[in-house]
Motif scaffolding. Structure first.
Motif, PDB file in Angstrom:
ATOM      1  N   PHE A  96       0.891  -1.169   0.000  1.00 32.76           N
ATOM      2  CA  PHE A  96       0.000   0.000   0.000  1.00 32.76           C
ATOM      3  C   PHE A  96       0.918   1.204   0.000  1.00 32.76           C
ATOM      4  O   PHE A  96       1.441   1.593   1.054  1.00 32.76           O
ATOM      5  CB  PHE A  96      -0.877   0.022   1.249  1.00 32.76           C
ATOM      6  CG  PHE A  96      -1.905  -1.078   1.313  1.00 32.76           C
ATOM      7  CD1 PHE A  96      -2.946  -1.137   0.398  1.00 32.76           C
ATOM      8  CD2 PHE A  96      -1.833  -2.051   2.300  1.00 32.76           C
ATOM      9  CE1 PHE A  96      -3.903  -2.145   0.463  1.00 32.76           C
ATOM     10  CE2 PHE A  96      -2.791  -3.061   2.372  1.00 32.76           C
ATOM     11  CZ  PHE A  96      -3.823  -3.101   1.451  1.00 32.76           C
ATOM     12  N   VAL A 154       4.012   1.206   2.248  1.00 29.65           N
ATOM     13  CA  VAL A 154       3.843   0.144   3.252  1.00 29.65           C
ATOM     14  C   VAL A 154       3.819  -1.224   2.573  1.00 29.65           C
ATOM     15  O   VAL A 154       3.073  -1.427   1.612  1.00 29.65           O
ATOM     16  CB  VAL A 154       2.526   0.345   4.040  1.00 29.65           C
ATOM     17  CG1 VAL A 154       2.271  -0.826   4.979  1.00 29.65           C
ATOM     18  CG2 VAL A 154       2.558   1.656   4.799  1.00 29.65           C
ATOM     19  N   ALA A 160       2.481  -4.518   3.231  1.00 29.32           N
ATOM     20  CA  ALA A 160       1.546  -5.148   4.169  1.00 29.32           C
ATOM     21  C   ALA A 160       1.715  -6.668   4.180  1.00 29.32           C
ATOM     22  O   ALA A 160       1.436  -7.310   5.194  1.00 29.32           O
ATOM     23  CB  ALA A 160       0.119  -4.761   3.814  1.00 29.32           C
ATOM     24  N   PRO A 181       1.268  -8.160  15.958  1.00 24.68           N
ATOM     25  CA  PRO A 181       0.804  -6.872  16.478  1.00 24.68           C
ATOM     26  C   PRO A 181      -0.137  -6.165  15.508  1.00 24.68           C
ATOM     27  O   PRO A 181      -0.230  -6.545  14.335  1.00 24.68           O
ATOM     28  CB  PRO A 181       2.103  -6.072  16.677  1.00 24.68           C
ATOM     29  CG  PRO A 181       3.164  -6.812  15.946  1.00 24.68           C
ATOM     30  CD  PRO A 181       2.703  -8.220  15.743  1.00 24.68           C
ATOM     31  N   GLY A 220      -1.442  -3.882  12.752  1.00 26.94           N
ATOM     32  CA  GLY A 220      -0.763  -3.374  11.577  1.00 26.94           C
ATOM     33  C   GLY A 220       0.232  -4.347  10.973  1.00 26.94           C
ATOM     34  O   GLY A 220       0.920  -4.013  10.008  1.00 26.94           O
ATOM     35  N   ALA A 221       0.307  -5.564  11.522  1.00 25.64           N
ATOM     36  CA  ALA A 221       1.269  -6.553  11.024  1.00 25.64           C
ATOM     37  C   ALA A 221       0.905  -7.065   9.634  1.00 25.64           C
ATOM     38  O   ALA A 221       1.767  -7.596   8.922  1.00 25.64           O
ATOM     39  CB  ALA A 221       1.353  -7.732  11.996  1.00 25.64           C
ATOM     40  N   GLY A 222      -0.375  -6.918   9.263  1.00 22.23           N
ATOM     41  CA  GLY A 222      -0.790  -7.377   7.939  1.00 22.23           C
ATOM     42  C   GLY A 222      -1.688  -8.602   7.968  1.00 22.23           C
ATOM     43  O   GLY A 222      -1.903  -9.237   6.923  1.00 22.23           O
ATOM     44  N   LYS A 223      -2.255  -8.920   9.125  1.00 22.33           N
ATOM     45  CA  LYS A 223      -3.094 -10.116   9.250  1.00 22.33           C
ATOM     46  C   LYS A 223      -4.360 -10.003   8.385  1.00 22.33           C
ATOM     47  O   LYS A 223      -4.678 -10.904   7.614  1.00 22.33           O
ATOM     48  CB  LYS A 223      -3.467 -10.349  10.720  1.00 22.33           C
ATOM     49  CG  LYS A 223      -2.244 -10.462  11.646  1.00 22.33           C
ATOM     50  CD  LYS A 223      -2.643 -10.642  13.099  1.00 22.33           C
ATOM     51  CE  LYS A 223      -3.433  -9.482  13.688  1.00 22.33           C
ATOM     52  NZ  LYS A 223      -2.658  -8.220  13.824  1.00 22.33           N
ATOM     53  N   SER A 224      -5.064  -8.887   8.537  1.00 20.43           N
ATOM     54  CA  SER A 224      -6.311  -8.726   7.774  1.00 20.43           C
ATOM     55  C   SER A 224      -6.040  -8.611   6.280  1.00 20.43           C
ATOM     56  O   SER A 224      -6.813  -9.109   5.458  1.00 20.43           O
ATOM     57  CB  SER A 224      -7.081  -7.494   8.262  1.00 20.43           C
ATOM     58  OG  SER A 224      -7.526  -7.696   9.592  1.00 20.43           O
ATOM     59  N   THR A 225      -4.942  -7.971   5.934  1.00 17.41           N
ATOM     60  CA  THR A 225      -4.574  -7.856   4.524  1.00 17.41           C
ATOM     61  C   THR A 225      -4.309  -9.230   3.925  1.00 17.41           C
ATOM     62  O   THR A 225      -4.702  -9.523   2.789  1.00 17.41           O
ATOM     63  CB  THR A 225      -3.317  -6.966   4.386  1.00 17.41           C
ATOM     64  OG1 THR A 225      -3.613  -5.668   4.912  1.00 17.41           O
ATOM     65  CG2 THR A 225      -2.885  -6.826   2.935  1.00 17.41           C
TER      66      THR A 225
END
Ligand code: ADP
Ligand code: MG
Length: 256
Positions: free
Chosen positions: A19, A22, A24, A43, A45-50
């Protein structure tokens, strides 16, 4: 075919997503094996949802591929992937709050037929096949006694159970769950933990979860994501002992 164990139901290979500046997802490779709960932690913002979004088809990866039961689904959209067997819950509640528990489940079952819902609930509810599938799914999650209740009257925990039932009507081959315990109290967390525990035999679960007690109770394997990259992957014990994981995420106070 990607290189992997024959028991991998779902395979992500080299998923990368930027992004702007970033990163992700950085070349993420992971497997979801038959019968397992594979927890994905890391944590904010680590990129799990992405990562989950690239597996469901909501986001297109910049690079990498997704395989479901040996089939490359990378080019498929979310609806086609759901029909191919990717069951997703919890990121956005798809429940109709004014409809009953049974109506919500019937609409889930309708999705399997590939026909768009035209807005007339009555004929759909009268369909014995759809109704049977919906009732079975409600029984599976322990909501059979609540079929006639309006969804808005359910507790938070029961709504999550209903979301699982809706996903079950599509007979998924793999589940993707993004923070199912979020916002639940102790009772709701306990009930959902028990439900997920039994669900893994039906279809394996890739579980993003912040509640570490739930993760340690449920996970067969854990992968740790930090700044878009998998920094560790293994059994619960292996990951708990991993010094890099302790530093990056778990914190020494959580160490056994
Ligand atoms: P997690 O779910 O682990 O908290 P996310 O996948 O939501 O992390 O986010 C990973 C990184 O990507 C974060 O830096 C976030 O700000 C960024 N990000 C996520 N979605 C978008 C988006 N649609 N546009 C721009 N940046 C995004
Ligand atoms: Mg997230």
């Amino acid at each position: 075919m990607p290189e992997a164990g024959a028991d991998a139901v779902l395979q992500a290979r080299g998923l990368t997503k930027h992004f702007g500046a970033v990163v992700a997802s950085r070349d993420v490779t992971l497997d979801l094996r038959a019968g397992e709960i594979h927890a994905l932690i890391g944590p904010n913002g680590a990129g799990k949802s992405t990562l989950i979004a690239q597996i469901t088809g909501e986001l297109a990866p910049d690079a990498g591929r997704v395989w479901l039961e040996g089939r490359d689904v990378t080019g498929l959209g979310t609806v086609a992937r759901a029909r191919a067997g990717l069951g997703r819950t919890f990121q956005i509640s798809a429940l109709m709050m004014e409809a009953t528990v049974l109506q919500n489940a019937v609409l889930g079952a309708l999705g399997r037929r590939g026909t768009a819902f035209g807005g007339l609930l009555r004929p759909v509810l009268g369909d014995p096949e759809l109704r049977g599938q919906a009732e079975t799914a409600l029984a599976d999650v322990g909501l059979a006694d609540h079929a006639g209740i309006v969804a808005s009257e359910l507790s938070h925990g029961q709504r999550r159970q209903l979301e699982v039932a809706v996903a079950l009507t599509l007979q998924p081959r793999a589940f993707l769950m993004d923070e199912p315990m979020a916002g639940l109290g102790a009772d709701g967390t306990r009930a959902l933990t028990s439900l997920l525990d039994g669900l893994r035999a039906r279809a394996p679960i890739l579980l993003v979860e912040h509640d570490m007690d739930a993760v340690f109770a449920l996970a067969d394997r854990i992968s740790v994501l930090v700044s878009g990259a998998v920094i560790a992957s293994g059994t619960v014990d292996e990951v708990r002992r991993n010094p890099e994981v302790r530093r990056a995420y778990l914190g020494e106070e959580r160490a056994p």
